[in-house]
Design a protein around this motif. Structure first.
Motif, PDB file in Angstrom:
ATOM      1  N   ASP A   1       0.808  -1.223   0.000  1.00 50.86           N
ATOM      2  CA  ASP A   1       0.000   0.000   0.000  1.00 50.86           C
ATOM      3  C   ASP A   1       0.841   1.274   0.000  1.00 50.86           C
ATOM      4  O   ASP A   1       0.381   2.328   0.468  1.00 50.86           O
ATOM      5  CB  ASP A   1      -0.972   0.002   1.190  1.00 50.86           C
ATOM      6  N   ALA A   2       2.052   1.208  -0.532  1.00 55.32           N
ATOM      7  CA  ALA A   2       2.858   2.424  -0.662  1.00 55.32           C
ATOM      8  C   ALA A   2       2.148   3.407  -1.594  1.00 55.32           C
ATOM      9  O   ALA A   2       1.496   2.994  -2.559  1.00 55.32           O
ATOM     10  CB  ALA A   2       4.244   2.077  -1.212  1.00 55.32           C
ATOM     11  N   PRO A   3       2.243   4.713  -1.348  1.00 56.27           N
ATOM     12  CA  PRO A   3       1.608   5.690  -2.242  1.00 56.27           C
ATOM     13  C   PRO A   3       2.145   5.576  -3.663  1.00 56.27           C
ATOM     14  O   PRO A   3       3.340   5.350  -3.872  1.00 56.27           O
ATOM     15  CB  PRO A   3       1.987   7.047  -1.618  1.00 56.27           C
ATOM     16  N   VAL A   4       1.261   5.717  -4.637  1.00 56.77           N
ATOM     17  CA  VAL A   4       1.663   5.655  -6.041  1.00 56.77           C
ATOM     18  C   VAL A   4       2.609   6.816  -6.339  1.00 56.77           C
ATOM     19  O   VAL A   4       2.493   7.907  -5.768  1.00 56.77           O
ATOM     20  CB  VAL A   4       0.422   5.731  -6.956  1.00 56.77           C
ATOM     21  N   ASP A   5       3.564   6.568  -7.222  1.00 59.92           N
ATOM     22  CA  ASP A   5       4.498   7.614  -7.619  1.00 59.92           C
ATOM     23  C   ASP A   5       3.750   8.895  -7.983  1.00 59.92           C
ATOM     24  O   ASP A   5       2.721   8.853  -8.668  1.00 59.92           O
ATOM     25  CB  ASP A   5       5.329   7.139  -8.813  1.00 59.92           C
ATOM     26  N   GLY A   6       4.282  10.020  -7.519  1.00 58.40           N
ATOM     27  CA  GLY A   6       3.570  11.277  -7.680  1.00 58.40           C
ATOM     28  C   GLY A   6       3.871  12.023  -8.962  1.00 58.40           C
ATOM     29  O   GLY A   6       3.448  13.177  -9.113  1.00 58.40           O
ATOM     30  N   GLY A   7       4.564  11.402  -9.901  1.00 62.40           N
ATOM     31  CA  GLY A   7       4.950  12.110 -11.117  1.00 62.40           C
ATOM     32  C   GLY A   7       3.820  12.420 -12.065  1.00 62.40           C
ATOM     33  O   GLY A   7       3.939  13.275 -12.938  1.00 62.40           O
ATOM     34  N   GLY A   8       2.709  11.720 -11.944  1.00 65.88           N
ATOM     35  CA  GLY A   8       1.557  11.999 -12.783  1.00 65.88           C
ATOM     36  C   GLY A   8       1.512  11.261 -14.102  1.00 65.88           C
ATOM     37  O   GLY A   8       0.549  11.390 -14.853  1.00 65.88           O
ATOM     38  N   GLY A   9       2.534  10.476 -14.418  1.00 65.98           N
ATOM     39  CA  GLY A   9       2.538   9.747 -15.672  1.00 65.98           C
ATOM     40  C   GLY A   9       1.622   8.544 -15.649  1.00 65.98           C
ATOM     41  O   GLY A   9       1.137   8.118 -14.603  1.00 65.98           O
ATOM     42  N   ARG A  10       1.367   8.002 -16.844  1.00 65.99           N
ATOM     43  CA  ARG A  10       0.553   6.792 -16.962  1.00 65.99           C
ATOM     44  C   ARG A  10       1.476   5.623 -17.264  1.00 65.99           C
ATOM     45  O   ARG A  10       2.428   5.748 -18.043  1.00 65.99           O
ATOM     46  CB  ARG A  10      -0.492   6.970 -18.065  1.00 65.99           C
ATOM     47  N   PHE A  11       1.171   4.494 -16.663  1.00 67.58           N
ATOM     48  CA  PHE A  11       2.069   3.349 -16.719  1.00 67.58           C
ATOM     49  C   PHE A  11       1.495   2.235 -17.585  1.00 67.58           C
ATOM     50  O   PHE A  11       0.331   1.837 -17.387  1.00 67.58           O
ATOM     51  CB  PHE A  11       2.320   2.796 -15.313  1.00 67.58           C
ATOM     52  N   PRO A  12       2.270   1.702 -18.531  1.00 69.50           N
ATOM     53  CA  PRO A  12       1.823   0.506 -19.255  1.00 69.50           C
ATOM     54  C   PRO A  12       1.563  -0.642 -18.277  1.00 69.50           C
ATOM     55  O   PRO A  12       2.143  -0.693 -17.186  1.00 69.50           O
ATOM     56  CB  PRO A  12       2.999   0.196 -20.184  1.00 69.50           C
ATOM     57  N   VAL A  13       0.727  -1.570 -18.684  1.00 68.71           N
ATOM     58  CA  VAL A  13       0.260  -2.638 -17.795  1.00 68.71           C
ATOM     59  C   VAL A  13       0.702  -3.998 -18.333  1.00 68.71           C
ATOM     60  O   VAL A  13       0.648  -4.240 -19.546  1.00 68.71           O
ATOM     61  CB  VAL A  13      -1.279  -2.596 -17.664  1.00 68.71           C
ATOM     62  N   VAL A  14       1.121  -4.881 -17.419  1.00 67.11           N
ATOM     63  CA  VAL A  14       1.482  -6.254 -17.766  1.00 67.11           C
ATOM     64  C   VAL A  14       0.666  -7.193 -16.889  1.00 67.11           C
ATOM     65  O   VAL A  14       0.769  -7.134 -15.658  1.00 67.11           O
ATOM     66  CB  VAL A  14       2.990  -6.516 -17.560  1.00 67.11           C
ATOM     67  N   LEU A  15      -0.160  -8.030 -17.503  1.00 72.94           N
ATOM     68  CA  LEU A  15      -0.900  -9.047 -16.754  1.00 72.94           C
ATOM     69  C   LEU A  15      -0.114 -10.346 -16.778  1.00 72.94           C
ATOM     70  O   LEU A  15       0.504 -10.688 -17.798  1.00 72.94           O
ATOM     71  CB  LEU A  15      -2.289  -9.270 -17.360  1.00 72.94           C
ATOM     72  N   PHE A  16      -0.150 -11.080 -15.660  1.00 73.60           N
ATOM     73  CA  PHE A  16       0.665 -12.294 -15.547  1.00 73.60           C
ATOM     74  C   PHE A  16      -0.153 -13.447 -14.982  1.00 73.60           C
ATOM     75  O   PHE A  16      -0.881 -13.298 -13.998  1.00 73.60           O
ATOM     76  CB  PHE A  16       1.866 -12.045 -14.644  1.00 73.60           C
ATOM     77  N   SER A  17       0.011 -14.620 -15.627  1.00 75.71           N
ATOM     78  CA  SER A  17      -0.619 -15.856 -15.170  1.00 75.71           C
ATOM     79  C   SER A  17       0.462 -16.848 -14.774  1.00 75.71           C
ATOM     80  O   SER A  17       1.372 -17.130 -15.560  1.00 75.71           O
ATOM     81  CB  SER A  17      -1.490 -16.448 -16.289  1.00 75.71           C
ATOM     82  N   PRO A  18       0.418 -17.404 -13.554  1.00 70.37           N
ATOM     83  CA  PRO A  18       1.457 -18.341 -13.109  1.00 70.37           C
ATOM     84  C   PRO A  18       1.290 -19.712 -13.741  1.00 70.37           C
ATOM     85  O   PRO A  18       0.333 -19.971 -14.467  1.00 70.37           O
ATOM     86  CB  PRO A  18       1.243 -18.396 -11.597  1.00 70.37           C
ATOM     87  N   GLY A  19       2.238 -20.594 -13.432  1.00 72.44           N
ATOM     88  CA  GLY A  19       2.187 -21.945 -13.964  1.00 72.44           C
ATOM     89  C   GLY A  19       1.129 -22.797 -13.292  1.00 72.44           C
ATOM     90  O   GLY A  19       0.480 -22.389 -12.326  1.00 72.44           O
ATOM     91  N   SER A  20       0.934 -23.996 -13.798  1.00 72.81           N
ATOM     92  CA  SER A  20      -0.045 -24.923 -13.234  1.00 72.81           C
ATOM     93  C   SER A  20       0.283 -25.185 -11.767  1.00 72.81           C
ATOM     94  O   SER A  20       1.376 -25.606 -11.430  1.00 72.81           O
ATOM     95  CB  SER A  20      -0.036 -26.237 -14.018  1.00 72.81           C
ATOM     96  N   GLY A  21      -0.679 -24.907 -10.900  1.00 74.08           N
ATOM     97  CA  GLY A  21      -0.438 -25.032  -9.472  1.00 74.08           C
ATOM     98  C   GLY A  21       0.298 -23.847  -8.892  1.00 74.08           C
ATOM     99  O   GLY A  21       0.502 -23.775  -7.677  1.00 74.08           O
TER     100      GLY A  21
END
Length: 496
Positions: free
Chosen positions: A229-249
């Motif tokens: 829960d650290a505060p989000v960077d205050g620079g005001g920029g927008r960040f690209p997003v990476v979604l991740f799925s782990p391995g089986s189990g």
């Protein structure tokens, strides 16, 4: 933790300082135990002082360790000390009682001393083989925050249960660029929000591969490099997003070092738990859902099952992207509102998660790039991939599933964008997640790149690809990737 079955210079990751793999208290107990054994062979004048000092250090450190929680790696150390203690104290006690001191002949004492030393030495060896993982310091300009969200898809029934009213729920952990936390801020626990959750997940992962849970009792003790829960960077920029799925189990935290490195370079990483597939998922209401996926032993049946599980994961990924987009647009008050660039999104996964990433990209054109970390492509091979794809693999050997490389090659060749297959020398299937940080450094298990090299190579290669695919960074991407392994480039016209 060690999930899955394999189908099997952009930035650098700071070197991991592994240290002795033992805490200061454990080192004190180890030194006290060793000194008790050595005291027998010291000159007569030094023996009493060394014995008393060693015994005091050993007893005090053992008491504190017992209160704080003793690791199994210390048990042979204490056993060796317990064997040596009577022989070390006996001459002192006899002298204080006025009786003549008695010492065994050297040829009788030597085998006992060797046995005690052997037991004591087992402790640091075991601590080295099964350490409390030390996570690499991210190399990017941003500090890293993390938080956990839980979302339920009202339009999708839960296919793993018979309850017709049950709806699919996923747990998502975010790593994001954050403001620098105050010195001494508590770093996030690995594997869970609480110690209990971390132990629940660790024990479930161990059971999944047939290991007794105590062997990896150091893993839930670990702290990563991010702050909850650290505060989000205050620079005001927008960040690209990476979604991740782990391995089986696998679980959402299995690629924490990788996620933290990406976040430190200005990406938001959203990693999913897939209930009934992940080893253990602890929900907000306290329920724990364990894995119900298992091999049938029949190759054709297993492929059918894997394709079904992959489809569920792909749907989970698309659903989470929808929720992230809503979060960015302010559907609910959130610190990341207006900071997520959901127009620049990659989908990634390890092993079966890599297969899910490929399927998600085929079904959902909102994904702009794909990263497959040694994942066998389960499920349908069409439609063709329109997104640039990076597939990282271990070396193909006679033991590799013979269908793996042809299916992966088919998927990359059929794509309408330039894609890359990078074979990383010295890698094993678990090289592509956090396993090298805490599993025994056996090449067949975690590869031969080492606890430092494994996360460095995987993160650097994926960062170079993401910067090119999502940020349009100019340069010779193929040349950068070749620095990390053997590269095959798949062009849209079918050439390589």
């Amino acid at each position: 933790m060690w999930p899955c079955t394999p189908g099997a210079e952009h930035g650098h990751v700071t070197e991991i300082i592994t240290g002795p793999q033992m805490s200061p208290l454990e080192v004190l107990a180890l030194l006290g135990a060793a000194a008790l054994v050595v005291a027998r062979w010291l000159p007569p004048a030094a023996r009493p002082r060394v014995t008393i000092a060693a015994g005091a250090v050993l007893v005090l450190s053992a008491i504190v360790l017992a209160v704080a929680g003793i690791r199994w790696q210390m048990l042979p150390v204490l056993a060796g000390a317990a064997l040596a203690l009577p022989f070390a104290l006996s001459p002192l006690l006899r002298r204080r009682s006025g009786r003549p001191a008695w010492r065994a002949r050297w040829w009788l004492a030597l085998p006992g001393s060797v046995a005690c030393v052997g037991l004591i030495a087992t402790g640091p060896v075991a601590a080295w083989a099964f350490p409390v993982p030390v996570f690499p310091e991210p190399s990017g300009e941003f500090a890293v925050g993390t938080r956990v969200l839980q979302w339920t898809d009202p339009g999708r029934p839960e296919t793993f249960t018979a309850d017709p009213d049950d709806r699919r729920t996923v747990v998502v952990q975010l790593w994001y660029p954050a403001q620098k936390s105050p010195a001494g801020a508590q770093r996030a626990r690995y594997l869970g929000r609480t110690e209990q959750e971390a132990r629940t997940v660790s024990e479930a992962l161990a059971r999944g591969v047939g290991l007794p849970g105590f062997l990896v009792d150091g893993v839930p003790r670990a702290r990563s490099r991010s702050v909850f829960d650290a505060p989000v960077d205050g620079g005001g920029g927008r960040f690209p997003v990476v979604l991740f799925s782990p391995g089986s189990g696998g679980v959402r935290t299995q690629n924490t070092a990788w996620a933290e490195e990406l976040a430190s370079h200005g990406y938001v990483v959203a990693s999913l738990d897939h209930p009934y597939d992940s080893a253990a998922v602890v929900l907000a209401d306290g329920r724990t859902i364990t894995s119900e996926t298992s091999s049938s032993g029949d190759a054709d049946k297993d492929e059918e099952l894997a394709a079904g599980w992959t489809a569920v994961r792909a749907a989970d990924l698309g659903f989470v992207l929808t929720r992230l987009d809503g979060l960015d647009r302010g559907e609910a008050a959130d610190p990341l509102t207006g900071r997520l660039d959901t127009g620049r999104v990659a989908v990634a996964g390890h092993s079966m998660g890599g297969a899910a990433a490929l399927q998600a990209a085929r079904q959902d054109r909102r994904f702009d790039a794909v990263i497959d970390l040694d994942g066998y492509p389960h499920g349908p091979a069409s439609p063709a991939l329109d997104q640039p794809t990076l597939a990282l693999t271990q070396a193909i050997t006679p033991g590799t599933d013979p269908r793996y490389l042809p299916r992966l090659t088919e998927a990359l060749d059929a794509g309408t964008a330039t894609s890359y297959r990078l074979t990383v020398p010295g890698a094993a299937h678990l090289t592509f997640m956090d396993g090298p940080l805490y599993l025994p450094p056996v090449p067949t298990i975690v590869g031969s790149l080492g606890r430092t090299g494994s996360p460095r190579v995987v993160a650097a290669a994926t960062l170079a690809f993401l910067d090119a695919a999502l940020r349009g960074k100019p340069g010779d991407l193929a040349g950068v990737l070749r620095a990390y392994g053997d590269l095959t480039v798949h062009h849209p016209d079918g050439s390589r």
